[in-house]
Write a protein that holds these residues in place. Structure first.
Motif, mmCIF file in Angstrom:
data_model
loop_
_atom_site.group_PDB
_atom_site.id
_atom_site.type_symbol
_atom_site.label_atom_id
_atom_site.label_comp_id
_atom_site.label_asym_id
_atom_site.label_seq_id
_atom_site.Cartn_x
_atom_site.Cartn_y
_atom_site.Cartn_z
ATOM 1 N N PHE A 296 5.591 66.881 110.746
ATOM 2 C CA PHE A 296 5.671 66.026 109.608
ATOM 3 C C PHE A 296 4.400 66.232 108.599
ATOM 4 N N LEU A 297 3.476 65.926 109.313
ATOM 5 C CA LEU A 297 2.275 66.158 108.413
ATOM 6 C C LEU A 297 1.719 67.519 107.926
ATOM 7 N N HIS A 298 2.213 68.587 108.767
ATOM 8 C CA HIS A 298 1.944 69.684 107.951
ATOM 9 C C HIS A 298 2.705 70.455 107.564
ATOM 10 N N CYS A 299 3.959 69.912 107.310
ATOM 11 C CA CYS A 299 5.073 70.676 106.585
ATOM 12 C C CYS A 299 5.068 70.628 105.024
ATOM 13 N N THR A 300 5.799 71.430 104.400
ATOM 14 C CA THR A 300 5.943 71.576 102.997
ATOM 15 C C THR A 300 6.823 70.457 102.464
ATOM 16 N N ILE A 301 6.952 70.168 101.277
ATOM 17 C CA ILE A 301 8.073 69.208 100.582
ATOM 18 C C ILE A 301 9.528 69.837 100.968
ATOM 19 N N LYS A 302 9.352 71.170 100.639
ATOM 20 C CA LYS A 302 10.697 71.700 100.759
ATOM 21 C C LYS A 302 11.361 71.839 102.100
ATOM 22 N N GLU A 303 10.391 72.091 103.376
ATOM 23 C CA GLU A 303 10.562 72.033 104.669
ATOM 24 C C GLU A 303 11.184 70.742 104.856
ATOM 25 N N PHE A 304 10.514 69.794 104.353
ATOM 26 C CA PHE A 304 10.873 68.342 104.816
ATOM 27 C C PHE A 304 12.249 67.899 104.025
ATOM 28 N N GLN A 305 12.557 68.456 102.921
ATOM 29 C CA GLN A 305 14.027 68.332 102.284
ATOM 30 C C GLN A 305 15.034 69.059 103.213
ATOM 31 N N LEU A 306 14.762 70.307 103.667
ATOM 32 C CA LEU A 306 15.748 70.810 104.372
ATOM 33 C C LEU A 306 15.957 70.207 105.801
ATOM 34 N N ARG A 307 15.001 69.913 106.298
ATOM 35 C CA ARG A 307 15.141 69.020 107.764
ATOM 36 C C ARG A 307 15.931 67.582 107.420
ATOM 37 N N LEU A 308 15.626 67.036 106.347
ATOM 38 C CA LEU A 308 16.395 65.566 105.945
ATOM 39 C C LEU A 308 17.771 66.034 105.439
ATOM 40 N N LYS A 309 18.137 67.055 104.633
ATOM 41 C CA LYS A 309 19.439 67.421 104.303
ATOM 42 C C LYS A 309 20.281 67.752 105.598
ATOM 43 N N ALA A 310 19.356 68.598 106.848
ATOM 44 C CA ALA A 310 20.489 68.807 108.098
ATOM 45 C C ALA A 310 20.592 67.499 108.573
ATOM 46 N N TRP A 311 19.730 66.548 108.759
ATOM 47 C CA TRP A 311 19.708 65.503 109.305
ATOM 48 C C TRP A 311 20.992 64.431 108.792
ATOM 49 N N ARG A 312 20.969 64.557 107.306
ATOM 50 C CA ARG A 312 21.916 63.734 106.716
ATOM 51 C C ARG A 312 23.227 64.114 106.995
ATOM 52 N N ASN A 313 23.276 65.707 106.844
ATOM 53 C CA ASN A 313 24.775 66.332 107.227
ATOM 54 C C ASN A 313 25.142 65.970 108.740
ATOM 55 N N GLN A 314 24.288 66.006 109.619
ATOM 56 C CA GLN A 314 24.762 65.686 110.950
ATOM 57 C C GLN A 314 25.156 64.302 111.103
ATOM 58 N N LYS A 315 24.421 63.510 110.200
ATOM 59 C CA LYS A 315 24.741 62.022 110.570
ATOM 60 C C LYS A 315 26.341 61.641 109.758
ATOM 61 N N GLU A 316 26.446 62.259 108.609
ATOM 62 C CA GLU A 316 27.767 62.261 107.865
ATOM 63 C C GLU A 316 29.002 62.807 108.939
ATOM 64 N N ASP A 317 28.613 63.875 109.663
ATOM 65 C CA ASP A 317 29.944 64.379 110.439
ATOM 66 C C ASP A 317 30.008 63.383 111.725
#
Length: 118
Positions: A6-27
């Motif tokens: 978390f501390l060493h990732c870029t904003i783009k990497e964080f957004q991708l992980r957040l989007k994947a997590w959100r999709n998983q929760k929605e499913d």
């Protein structure tokens, strides 16, 4: 995601992980919702059959739960007797007559109370 990632990732990497997590929760939520909907539907089918079996000796309540054996017993296709084509046409004519009577009654009420367009 670890604290280090978390501390060493870029904003783009964080957004991708957040989007994947959100999709998983929605499913997960959609699957739970579908399961609850199906369980409610099956409960309604049991209630319908219970009421029908209480009112008619021709309908029997199932001895085993639906889907309890290897054959995957499905809901009974016929709970009530099917009506003939002539009976259906007779019912249709009856309901058309009821609609005509209701419309005539509404017109009569409108004439008694007076109309504004006269």
């Amino acid at each position: 995601m670890s604290k280090h990632d978390f501390l060493h990732c870029t904003i783009k990497e964080f957004q991708l992980r957040l989007k994947a997590w959100r999709n998983q929760k929605e499913d997960e939520i959609n699957q739970k919702s579908k399961l609850i909907d199906y369980q409610s539907w099956v409960s309604g089918a049991y209630v319908q059959i219970a009421i029908a079996s209480a009112l008619s000796s021709e309908v029997l309540y199932p001895q085993k739960p639906f889907g309890s054996d290897d054959k995957k017993e499905l809901l009974p296709e016929k709970i009530y007797d099917e009506k003939t084509e002539e009976e259906l046409k007779q019912e249709e004519r009856y309901f058309e007559l009821l609609v005509k009577q209701a419309n005539a009654k509404l017109d009569e009420i409108g004439n008694e109370e007076g109309r504004q367009d006269d």
